[in-house]
Structure formats: C-alpha cells, structure tokens
Design an enzyme around this catalytic site. Structure first.
Site, mmCIF file in Angstrom:
data_model
loop_
_atom_site.group_PDB
_atom_site.id
_atom_site.type_symbol
_atom_site.label_atom_id
_atom_site.label_comp_id
_atom_site.label_asym_id
_atom_site.label_seq_id
_atom_site.Cartn_x
_atom_site.Cartn_y
_atom_site.Cartn_z
ATOM 1 N N LEU A 1 2.222 -43.284 30.832
ATOM 2 C CA LEU A 1 1.800 -42.720 32.223
ATOM 3 C C LEU A 1 1.762 -40.934 32.185
ATOM 4 O O LEU A 1 0.822 -40.576 32.986
ATOM 5 C CB LEU A 1 2.506 -42.797 33.403
ATOM 6 C CG LEU A 1 1.932 -43.172 34.894
ATOM 7 C CD1 LEU A 1 0.291 -44.138 33.888
ATOM 8 C CD2 LEU A 1 2.618 -43.899 36.362
ATOM 9 N N GLN A 2 2.878 -40.362 32.003
ATOM 10 C CA GLN A 2 2.537 -39.193 31.516
ATOM 11 C C GLN A 2 1.476 -37.960 31.827
ATOM 12 O O GLN A 2 0.513 -37.493 32.218
ATOM 13 C CB GLN A 2 3.804 -38.719 30.882
ATOM 14 C CG GLN A 2 4.993 -38.568 30.889
ATOM 15 C CD GLN A 2 5.800 -37.125 29.595
ATOM 16 O OE1 GLN A 2 5.529 -36.822 28.899
ATOM 17 N NE2 GLN A 2 7.186 -38.188 29.724
ATOM 18 N N ASP A 3 1.193 -38.851 30.360
ATOM 19 C CA ASP A 3 -0.395 -38.113 29.562
ATOM 20 C C ASP A 3 -1.404 -37.848 30.558
ATOM 21 O O ASP A 3 -2.537 -37.792 30.714
ATOM 22 C CB ASP A 3 -0.578 -38.050 28.644
ATOM 23 C CG ASP A 3 -0.717 -39.215 27.776
ATOM 24 O OD1 ASP A 3 -1.739 -39.624 28.161
ATOM 25 O OD2 ASP A 3 0.012 -40.315 28.030
ATOM 26 N N GLN A 4 -1.731 -39.519 30.743
ATOM 27 C CA GLN A 4 -2.506 -39.483 31.528
ATOM 28 C C GLN A 4 -2.490 -39.361 32.788
ATOM 29 O O GLN A 4 -4.261 -39.311 33.525
ATOM 30 C CB GLN A 4 -2.540 -41.335 31.212
ATOM 31 C CG GLN A 4 -2.597 -42.222 30.443
ATOM 32 C CD GLN A 4 -2.584 -43.650 30.734
ATOM 33 O OE1 GLN A 4 -3.530 -44.524 31.570
ATOM 34 N NE2 GLN A 4 -1.675 -44.272 29.748
ATOM 35 N N GLN B 1 -10.166 -44.068 30.022
ATOM 36 C CA GLN B 1 -9.817 -42.697 30.562
ATOM 37 C C GLN B 1 -10.425 -41.588 30.104
ATOM 38 O O GLN B 1 -10.512 -40.966 31.183
ATOM 39 C CB GLN B 1 -7.964 -42.304 28.977
ATOM 40 C CG GLN B 1 -6.919 -42.547 29.466
ATOM 41 C CD GLN B 1 -6.124 -42.564 28.055
ATOM 42 O OE1 GLN B 1 -5.897 -41.826 27.435
ATOM 43 N NE2 GLN B 1 -5.352 -43.359 28.107
ATOM 44 N N HIS C 1 1.639 -36.043 23.539
ATOM 45 C CA HIS C 1 0.039 -36.316 24.175
ATOM 46 C C HIS C 1 0.085 -35.247 25.459
ATOM 47 O O HIS C 1 -0.479 -35.125 25.772
ATOM 48 C CB HIS C 1 -0.354 -37.779 24.382
ATOM 49 C CG HIS C 1 -0.381 -38.542 23.611
ATOM 50 N ND1 HIS C 1 -0.016 -39.108 22.396
ATOM 51 C CD2 HIS C 1 -1.979 -38.829 22.933
ATOM 52 C CE1 HIS C 1 -0.716 -40.078 21.901
ATOM 53 N NE2 HIS C 1 -1.728 -39.412 22.209
#
EC number: 6.5.1.4
Length: 366
Positions: free
Chosen positions: A295-298, A104, A320
């Site tokens: 998946l949102q924050d990534q 990440q 996050h």
C-alpha cells in the site's frame, strides 16, 4: 502554450513501469509536457511492454493528449497532456498485463476530471508482479477512500497468466480536492480472513489445501483469533482460463488493513502457495507500521496531491515507495520526509514515518 518539457530518467531507482505510471499520471494532472527516456533500461526486455503501452494510451485518451514514441520496445516517449475529461474509457492490455496497474495510473487523473468516469480495464486480474484485484478491492479501496472520494469496482471477469481475458469496471466521480490522511495508529489485530480460489480446470481440493496450509501457518504465530479463509471455485462464466491463488487480510481495531497473497504456478504444490501468503501477511504484521508494504507506494501520489499534511507509519520503505516520492517531488513539487519512528513501542522494530506536505491540487472544472 505548453511549458518546458519535464525530463524523466526511466532507468533510475525502480527503473520500470512504475516510473512511467507515476510520471505520466502527474504530467496529465499538472498539465506538464513530459519526456521519459531509458524506459525499463535495465530490464531483461527493455522498453515498453504491452501493459505499459495500454496504460499510456489510456492516459492520452483521458486528456486528449499527444503521445510520441509509444510502441512495444520503445525506450523513449513524449507526452503532451490536455484537459482531463470524464466519460467511458477503455484500456485493454490484450495480455495478462495487470488491470490493477492500469487502475493505479488512471485513478488519480479521473479524480480531477470534469465529469464522472467509467474505466473499463481488461487484462489480468490476478497476475504476477502486481496487486491482485482482491487486494485492490479489499485493502487499497477502503484505505484510499480516506482521501475523501469513493469508487466502485465491479469485477466482471477474472483473468490469469498467461491469457489474461479479465475485465474490471471502475466508476468514480470527480472531487474538488483530496483530504490528507493520517495512518499512524496500527491498533491490534481483530480479524483475519481471506479467500483461496481455483478457476478453470483446477480441482477444488487445491483451494481447500491452500486455505488449510495458510491457517496452520498463521495459527503458529497468532493463536487467539479465528482465521476464516474461504475456499472458492470461481464460476465458469466469471473466470477466463485457469488459475489459483490466495489472499489473506488482517484487520485491526483502528481499521488498518494488511494483506498477504500468492498465486499458484505450474508444479508448485498448493500448501506452498498458502504458506507463502500467510508468511507475507505475518511479515507485514511484524514491523509495527499501519500500512503494508504494497500500500505504501500506492498512497504516495494521493498524499502529494492532497490539501494539507499526510502521515503514514510504515515498515521498511520499499524501492517503489522511494521512487514514487522522488517523482512526486520532482514533478508535483510536493515535500516529503521519511524518518525512523521515535515511538518507544517501535524502538525494536524497523518502523518509519512518511510525512508529506501536499500541493492542494484543486479540480479546475468543479
């Protein structure tokens, strides 16, 4: 001449490793000298842990930067980035620290390197408090590639808590710039599949029990789809130590992907692990969003860097994600808005739209 140092408060919002990952990646990409204070200030073990340190050292090495204050337990670091370079880079947490979190922090940076990169990441592949490598390969990868790049993720060895010992090799080429994404239409669920694994000394029956319990749980709510969860015994030469867990993925008619996953722990029976993953998946399917909560924050950092307006429809916005948005706005000066979805289909659900005007970062070396 390096500009004014950007000050980041590592104790706000999520208050943990994520602030470090987002801020150091953006610092590296934008050439912003950075000071992060109060690192993990509110945690039971404050300051840098081995996995955070290996992430920081990797970013430093990616760009020949300077790093001060980087030792275990330190609550303040200073980072001065230089030019991002491709080539082979190794990061080893020497613990079960997550290789997915190392990925990440490094992936956005090497997209804007001068040449192709190979990241050799060592640690835990299926570890607590982090995405499992299967999630990264089966959900994160196909969705993040919509920004207009490809990467290859080769799982050499799986590693579990507490020993780690896993290794993943990520290969990718740089891009000129990132395309914005539009993930607004969830579609209908067309497929549900997954894998339930055991490694080391754990009996294969545990994998079969996790899978069967998960299937039973999903069937109660989704009756008309075949649920294909494969029980897997990890080969001895591809897994270090002992572990068990499960990941279940739902795919939709529009290509959206949602997941639920769980890891076994001592004394937790197999059925419970399977049911936990199934319930997580079902919860992610209830909110009407087009991405799941992990998946949102990534996606935030990629939306911030892209050229144009990105939109994603999500369930409740996680801490996050709020944290990633805060630092993407502070450091990259991207503009985000988060609004409740007005769509009548979403009226009864907790559905949001995250929109971002990206900064249109271009690769200076291409």
């Amino acid at each position: 001449m390096a500009g004014q140092r950007v000050e980041v408060d590592g104790g706000i919002m999520e208050g943990g490793g994520q602030i470090l990952r987002v801020s150091t990646a953006l610092s590296c990409l934008l050439g912003l000298p950075l000071r992060v204070q109060k690192i993990r200030a509110g945690r039971s073990t404050p300051g840098l842990r081995p996995q955070h340190l290996s992430g920081l050292e990797m970013i430093r090495d990616l760009c020949d930067g300077q790093l001060e204050g980087a030792e275990i337990g330190s609550t303040e670091i200073m980072f001065t980035p230089e030019k991002i370079k491709g080539g082979v880079h190794t990061a080893d947490t020497k613990t079960a620290g997550s290789v997915c979190l190392l990925m990440q922090v490094s992936m956005p940076c090497v997209l804007f390197a001068a040449s192709p990169s190979e990241l050799r990441l060592k640690g835990g592949t299926n570890a607590e408090m982090a995405p499992q490598i299967d999630y990264t390969a089966m959900v994160f990868k196909p969705i993040v590639e919509k920004f207009g790049f490809q990467f290859n993720c080769d799982i050499k060895m799986r590693g579990y808590y507490p020993k780690g010992g896993g290794e993943v090799i990520v290969r990718m080429s740089p891009v000129k710039q990132l395309n914005p994404i539009n993930l607004m239409d969830r579609g209908s669920v067309t497929k549900i599949y997954g894998r339930a694994f055991v490694a080391g000394v754990l009996p294969f029956k545990v994998a079969k029990d996790m899978a069967a319990a998960a299937v039973r749980c999903i069937r109660k709510e989704i009756r008309d789809l075949y649920v294909n969860i494969q029980p897997v015994q990890e080969p001895k030469d591809q897994a270090f130590g002992n572990g068990n867990g499960i990941i279940i993925i739902a795919e939709t008619s529009t290509g959206c992907l949602f997941a639920g996953s769980s890891l076994g722990k001592r004394g937790v029976n197999a059925d419970k692990v399977g049911i936990e993953a199934a319930e997580m998946l079902l919860a992610n399917l209830r909110h009407g969003g087009a991405v799941d909560e992990y998946l949102q924050d990534q996606l935030i950092i990629f939306m911030a860097l892209a050229c144009g307006v990105s939109r994603i429809k999500t369930g409740p916005v996680t801490l996050h994600t709020q944290t990633a948005i805060h630092f993407a706005e502070q450091l990259a000066k991207a503009k985000f808005s988060v609004k409740k979805s007005e769509d009548e289909d979403d009226a009864s659900k907790d559905t949001y739209i995250i929109e971002c005007q990206g900064i249109g970062m271009t690769n200076p070396y291409l």
